[in-house]
Design an enzyme around this catalytic site. Structure first.
Site, mmCIF file in Angstrom:
data_model
loop_
_atom_site.group_PDB
_atom_site.id
_atom_site.type_symbol
_atom_site.label_atom_id
_atom_site.label_comp_id
_atom_site.label_asym_id
_atom_site.label_seq_id
_atom_site.Cartn_x
_atom_site.Cartn_y
_atom_site.Cartn_z
ATOM 1 C CG HIS A 1 -1.395 1.199 1.543
ATOM 2 N ND1 HIS A 1 -3.260 1.084 1.531
ATOM 3 C CD2 HIS A 1 -1.526 2.715 1.984
ATOM 4 C CE1 HIS A 1 -3.496 2.461 1.805
ATOM 5 N NE2 HIS A 1 -2.631 3.263 1.800
ATOM 6 C CD GLU A 2 1.489 3.704 3.978
ATOM 7 O OE1 GLU A 2 1.995 4.533 3.472
ATOM 8 O OE2 GLU A 2 0.459 3.422 4.433
ATOM 9 C CG HIS B 1 0.287 6.227 -0.881
ATOM 10 N ND1 HIS B 1 -0.626 6.508 -1.558
ATOM 11 C CD2 HIS B 1 -0.102 5.670 0.469
ATOM 12 C CE1 HIS B 1 -1.923 6.294 -0.707
ATOM 13 N NE2 HIS B 1 -1.208 5.685 0.391
ATOM 14 C CG ASP C 1 -4.673 6.694 1.425
ATOM 15 O OD1 ASP C 1 -4.487 5.523 0.950
ATOM 16 O OD2 ASP C 1 -3.808 7.537 2.159
#
Length: 358
Positions: free
Chosen positions: A307-308, A311, A320
């Site tokens: 997820h990170e 980004h 998000d």
């Protein structure tokens, strides 16, 4: 109050600029006015809304012509909210918050700009905050609603030094150039380092598997790929190519880049898994919810790393837009363009729990 993912909201937003013309040394002062247009008291989840004067989300489109300016603030992966994450708004009440847009957006070239608030209200209701928060703690079924403001315009009269180059913070580029290819740990104890080694290995495993099934389906019949449709919506060749490229970059980051794991708990808040500055690859700040998560599975440590990484502007540049599996599934149905740019959607595709075939 009953909401649906793409329904209307009783909230409205307006932005006002302090001037229409700025010199290079001026800040771009912007006021955001959020109004409850209903005749009922509302409790509104503050996440993704610019109402506290802090840059922990990317709620604006700042454009010079058609070029979108790079966001330089932080973005967070969050667990379920707590009652204090809501703000109470009386009927017809307005809340005003002031920002300097130049603090978090790369406004550097002379020219004409437009600014628009374009975000989502992730939860709003007439129940007490503790009731709303408990529902989300039990279900993680965020009921997000689009919120857009007017478009404001201004002109920057002269160039100034850019804060980013190629999506990377200008001050960060030199650090990247000299970085080693092994993980770096900041303020992490021995146990945390060991757990992070395991989490990184597990993240690499699920990211490679995600890339493999995407690549395989691309050669077969991607339009019928169930797992892809679950998290990213209706197939288009362009969208599928974007997602495939994202996972190639995620795997590349995990296998060839120096990932900096920061365990300092600096600026961590209750219920946050982790956060990053998208223009500062590849540093991940780890918070309490990360350490409480399982190694693999839904909202896991491995998934959080995926997820990170997604980004970072040089990886996938995700936002998000929504949190949680239920909201991600609805986003895939209602707005595939937002789903393919959503970090949790990338995480859940890689975690694949419950398991779905391609």
């Amino acid at each position: 109050m009953s909401n649906n993912t793409e329904g209307s909201t009783p909230l409205s937003a307006k932005i006002e600029l302090s001037s229409s013309r700025y010199q290079s040394h001026d800040g771009q002062d912007c006021r955001v006015i959020l109004t409850n247009n209903s005749d009922r008291t509302l409790n509104v989840l503050k996440w993704q809304l610019p109402i506290e004067g802090m840059w922990d989300c990317d709620p604006f489109w700042v454009k010079r012509g058609e070029e979108v300016e790079v966001y330089l603030g932080k973005v967070m992966k969050r667990a379920a909210p707590k009652p204090h994450d809501y703000i109470t708004m009386d009927p017809q009440e307005s809340i005003e918050t002031d920002f300097d847009l130049s603090e978090a957006y790369n406004i550097s070239k002379a020219g004409k700009y437009t600014v628009e608030l374009d975000t989502r209200v992730l939860d709003v209701g007439t129940q007490e905050p503790k009731t709303l928060a408990k529902r989300l703690d039990d279900t993680r079924e965020f009921q997000s609603l689009k919120l857009r403001s007017n478009i404001a315009e201004f002109e920057l009269l002269e160039d100034r030094s850019p804060k980013q180059v190629g999506g990377v913070d200008s001050k960060w580029r030199a650090l990247m150039a000299s970085a080693a290819k092994i993980s770096e740990f900041r303020a992490c104890n021995t146990n945390q380092r060991n757990e992070l080694d395991q989490a990184k290995e597990a993240a690499e495993t699920i990211a490679k598997e995600a890339l493999s099934v995407l690549s395989g389906a691309e050669q077969a019949n991607p339009a019928e790929a169930l797992r892809y449709k679950e998290w990213f919506g209706k197939y288009t060749q362009q969208n599928y190519a974007r997602v495939l490229a994202d996972y190639k970059n995620i795997v590349d980051a995990l296998t060839t880049k120096q990932i900096i794991f920061n365990c300092s708990m600096e600026d961590c808040r209750d219920g946050v898994f982790a956060y990053v500055y998208p223009a500062r690859p590849y540093e991940i700040f780890l918070c309490s919810a990360f350490w409480n998560a399982e190694l693999t599975g839904t909202d896991s440590r491995a998934g959080t790393i995926v997820h990170e990484l997604s980004h970072f502007n040089v990886v996938a540049g995700t936002d998000d837009n929504v949190y949680g599996q239920s909201a991600c599934r609805q986003l895939a149905i209602n707005s595939p363009e937002e789903a393919i740019a959503n970090a949790d959607s990338h995480e859940y595709f890689a975690e694949n729990t419950p398991e779905l075939p391609m």
